[in-house]
Design an enzyme around this catalytic site. Sequence first.
Site, mmCIF file in Angstrom:
data_model
loop_
_atom_site.group_PDB
_atom_site.id
_atom_site.type_symbol
_atom_site.label_atom_id
_atom_site.label_comp_id
_atom_site.label_asym_id
_atom_site.label_seq_id
_atom_site.Cartn_x
_atom_site.Cartn_y
_atom_site.Cartn_z
ATOM 1 C CG HIS A 99 -0.281 -0.200 2.507
ATOM 2 N ND1 HIS A 99 0.070 -1.453 2.963
ATOM 3 C CD2 HIS A 99 0.132 0.671 3.449
ATOM 4 C CE1 HIS A 99 0.661 -1.338 4.140
ATOM 5 N NE2 HIS A 99 0.720 -0.056 4.456
ATOM 6 C CG HIS A 101 0.713 5.284 4.151
ATOM 7 N ND1 HIS A 101 -0.192 5.194 5.175
ATOM 8 C CD2 HIS A 101 1.496 4.180 4.253
ATOM 9 C CE1 HIS A 101 0.028 4.085 5.878
ATOM 10 N NE2 HIS A 101 1.052 3.452 5.332
HETATM 11 P P1 5GP Z 1 1.561 0.451 7.386
HETATM 12 O O1 5GP Z 1 1.973 0.744 8.802
HETATM 13 O O2 5GP Z 1 1.539 -1.037 7.118
HETATM 14 O O3 5GP Z 1 2.361 1.201 6.365
HETATM 15 O O4 5GP Z 1 0.093 1.017 7.240
HETATM 16 C C1 5GP Z 1 -1.054 0.255 7.411
HETATM 17 C C2 5GP Z 1 -2.205 1.228 7.466
HETATM 18 O O5 5GP Z 1 -3.414 0.515 7.297
HETATM 19 C C3 5GP Z 1 -2.336 1.986 8.787
HETATM 20 O O6 5GP Z 1 -2.185 3.384 8.546
HETATM 21 C C4 5GP Z 1 -3.717 1.608 9.300
HETATM 22 O O7 5GP Z 1 -4.387 2.683 9.887
HETATM 23 C C5 5GP Z 1 -4.419 1.131 8.049
HETATM 24 N N1 5GP Z 1 -5.434 0.130 8.292
HETATM 25 C C6 5GP Z 1 -5.305 -1.009 9.016
HETATM 26 N N2 5GP Z 1 -6.443 -1.714 9.000
HETATM 27 C C7 5GP Z 1 -7.320 -1.016 8.222
HETATM 28 C C8 5GP Z 1 -8.680 -1.250 7.830
HETATM 29 O O8 5GP Z 1 -9.306 -2.231 8.180
HETATM 30 N N3 5GP Z 1 -9.261 -0.305 7.042
HETATM 31 C C9 5GP Z 1 -8.585 0.808 6.637
HETATM 32 N N4 5GP Z 1 -9.260 1.673 5.859
HETATM 33 N N5 5GP Z 1 -7.302 1.057 6.974
HETATM 34 C C10 5GP Z 1 -6.684 0.153 7.780
#
Ligand code: 5GP
Length: 137
Positions: A99, A101
Site C-alpha cells: 500500500h 500512503h
Molecule cells: P503500514 O503501517 O503497514 O504502512 O500502514 C497500514 C495502514 O493501514 C495503517 O495506517 C492503518 O491505519 C491502516 N489500516 C489497518 N487496518 C485497516 C482497515 O481495516 N481499514 C482501513 N481503511 N485502513 C486500515
Amino acid sequence: MSDCIFCQIVAGQIPSSTVYEDEEVLAFLDITQVTKGHTLVIPKKHYRNMLEMDSEAASTLFARVPKIAQNLQKKLQAKGINIINNNEEAAGQTVFHTHVHLLPRFDNADGLKLTFETKEPDFAALAQLAQEVFLGE
Ligand code: 5GP
Ligand code: ZN
C-alpha cells in the site's frame, strides 16, 4: 489471500471508504486519518510489499498515484502531500499487502511529523557506498 485485511477490502468482505477504483487498483481512506484525506492506494492483487513486486506490477500501481494525489490536493485544498510506502516491519509496515500512503498536508500541526536526521556529508564514504550498491542498467 483470505487472511489479508486488504484482500478482504478488495473483495468487499469488510467495509472501506473508496476514493478511486479501477480493474487493478483501489484507493480508500485509511481508518486512522493521520491527516485529513489520508488515503491508501493498493494493487487489487496481493503482494506482501514492494520488495516482491516486479516493475510491471509496480508501474500499474504507481501510475495511478499522481491523479489520486492531485484530486485529493484539489478537493481538500491541501498545501502538499507526502507519499509514503513502508516495506517490512523494520520500516514500519503493519499490514502486509502493498500500500502507498497519500498524506495531504495542511500546516505544521496537521498531525504528521517526519524528521530526517541529517549528518555532515562524507564524500569518500558516499563514493564507496555507491560502488557497493551500484545496480547499473
Ligand atoms: P503500514 O503501517 O503497514 O504502512 O500502514 C497500514 C495502514 O493501514 C495503517 O495506517 C492503518 O491505519 C491502516 N489500516 C489497518 N487496518 C485497516 C482497515 O481495516 N481499514 C482501513 N481503511 N485502513 C486500515
Ligand atoms: Zn492481500
